[in-house]
Design a protein around this motif. Sequence first.
Motif, PDB file in Angstrom:
ATOM      1  N   GLN A   1       0.827  -1.208   0.000  1.00  0.00           N
ATOM      2  CA  GLN A   1       0.000   0.000   0.000  1.00  0.00           C
ATOM      3  C   GLN A   1       0.860   1.257   0.000  1.00  0.00           C
ATOM      4  O   GLN A   1       0.549   2.241  -0.682  1.00  0.00           O
ATOM      5  CB  GLN A   1      -0.916  -0.007   1.229  1.00  0.00           C
ATOM      6  CG  GLN A   1      -2.017  -1.059   1.196  1.00  0.00           C
ATOM      7  CD  GLN A   1      -2.824  -1.077   2.479  1.00  0.00           C
ATOM      8  OE1 GLN A   1      -3.017  -0.056   3.141  1.00  0.00           O
ATOM      9  NE2 GLN A   1      -3.286  -2.256   2.868  1.00  0.00           N
ATOM     10  N   ALA A   2       1.955   1.220   0.762  1.00  0.00           N
ATOM     11  CA  ALA A   2       2.856   2.377   0.790  1.00  0.00           C
ATOM     12  C   ALA A   2       3.492   2.604  -0.577  1.00  0.00           C
ATOM     13  O   ALA A   2       3.627   3.752  -1.029  1.00  0.00           O
ATOM     14  CB  ALA A   2       3.922   2.186   1.856  1.00  0.00           C
TER      15      ALA A   2
ATOM     16  N   ARG B   1       0.974   4.188  -2.769  1.00  0.00           N
ATOM     17  CA  ARG B   1       0.689   5.570  -2.380  1.00  0.00           C
ATOM     18  C   ARG B   1       1.815   6.522  -2.778  1.00  0.00           C
ATOM     19  O   ARG B   1       1.579   7.610  -3.310  1.00  0.00           O
ATOM     20  CB  ARG B   1       0.457   5.625  -0.872  1.00  0.00           C
ATOM     21  CG  ARG B   1       0.346   7.033  -0.275  1.00  0.00           C
ATOM     22  CD  ARG B   1      -0.994   7.698  -0.573  1.00  0.00           C
ATOM     23  NE  ARG B   1      -1.114   8.955   0.113  1.00  0.00           N
ATOM     24  CZ  ARG B   1      -1.610   9.103   1.351  1.00  0.00           C
ATOM     25  NH1 ARG B   1      -2.001   8.039   2.039  1.00  0.00           N
ATOM     26  NH2 ARG B   1      -1.708  10.291   1.899  1.00  0.00           N
TER      27      ARG B   1
ATOM     28  N   THR C   1       6.031   3.100   4.985  1.00  0.00           N
ATOM     29  CA  THR C   1       4.827   2.455   5.515  1.00  0.00           C
ATOM     30  C   THR C   1       4.404   3.126   6.820  1.00  0.00           C
ATOM     31  O   THR C   1       3.208   3.260   7.099  1.00  0.00           O
ATOM     32  CB  THR C   1       5.068   0.960   5.734  1.00  0.00           C
ATOM     33  OG1 THR C   1       5.399   0.358   4.479  1.00  0.00           O
ATOM     34  CG2 THR C   1       3.823   0.269   6.275  1.00  0.00           C
TER      35      THR C   1
ATOM     36  N   LEU D   1       2.552   6.130   5.930  1.00  0.00           N
ATOM     37  CA  LEU D   1       1.184   5.755   5.556  1.00  0.00           C
ATOM     38  C   LEU D   1       0.313   5.595   6.800  1.00  0.00           C
ATOM     39  O   LEU D   1      -0.837   6.073   6.837  1.00  0.00           O
ATOM     40  CB  LEU D   1       1.219   4.448   4.755  1.00  0.00           C
ATOM     41  CG  LEU D   1      -0.106   3.945   4.202  1.00  0.00           C
ATOM     42  CD1 LEU D   1      -0.576   4.823   3.044  1.00  0.00           C
ATOM     43  CD2 LEU D   1       0.043   2.496   3.717  1.00  0.00           C
TER      44      LEU D   1
ATOM     45  N   SER E   1      -3.040   7.837   8.014  1.00  0.00           N
ATOM     46  CA  SER E   1      -4.314   7.235   8.405  1.00  0.00           C
ATOM     47  C   SER E   1      -4.740   7.695   9.792  1.00  0.00           C
ATOM     48  O   SER E   1      -5.931   7.914  10.052  1.00  0.00           O
ATOM     49  CB  SER E   1      -4.191   5.709   8.368  1.00  0.00           C
ATOM     50  OG  SER E   1      -5.379   5.082   8.801  1.00  0.00           O
TER      51      SER E   1
END
Length: 300
Positions: free
Chosen positions: A262-263, A266, A276, A279, A283
């Motif tokens: 996901q990082a 992104r 990460t 990230l 959030s």
Amino acid sequence: MIGVVGLGRMGTPITEALRRDLPVGVFDADLDRRGAVPGARWFPTLPALAEAVDVLITVLPGPRELSACMADALPALSPGSLWIDLTSGDPVVTRDLAERSRRLDIDVVSAPMGGSVGEVKAGGLVFFVSGQDSAVAKAIPILRRLSRRDGIRRTGARAEDGQIVKLLANGLWFANAVAAAEAMLIGQSLGIPSSELHALLRDSAGGSRFLDDHLDKLLEGDYFATFGIDRVVEELDTIAAMSASAGVATPMLDASAALHHQALDRFGPVLGELLTVRLLEASAGQQLRRDPAQRGDPHQ
């Protein structure tokens, strides 16, 4: 003569350290790096370097680069020469290249390293060393020039053993960093000053190498821009392939890998080993930073 392939972030200081006592030849695919190490002999091609040396050291970004490099280098190395690979790579790639080397009567030592540029300069690297005893015996005097007293970690007789151990060590570090950041974000959100929380967690049953040696840098805003998040993901994907081959379920490591993917999605393939954590901060709507009083900043 010793040959070094790869004059990047780690390869350059490693070459400088070896050059203090030994004749060294060098090659890098980036021709702009010619002259990066004064006193080292630059070779115009990789085969030319391989033909001229008794020991070839590879310090490359990853398994793709290593495979391409050794496709050119192995045919040019003389029988009886030694290849020492410091790249953090893929055990399957290492095993296949070691088998090709054996057929050419070339000794192979895999020694993926742990440490930073500063640790190279201080002679403080750690090496996860694997290979046949006779080959390792020839490699150790060279590795000793770069490592701390307890820095040679013998991992096995197979060339790929060092890669397996280094990848697992990295996988644990990535997961520890994520878990520690989550815990810090919880405590900080609930009103415990970050520096106080760090000290308490570091000395608790949940302590880790990340809390001991690395969280301080993160609290100063350092996301470790010396290693790409894409390379982190590459290593975690290799670990996933290893777990599948071993038939071992790895839900914790899988969760870490998913967050790192996901990082990467992104932020893109940029430098930042701890992106990460960035990230997670996004959030949570907050950043992990040392308390203003601890930074000595009276304006915050």
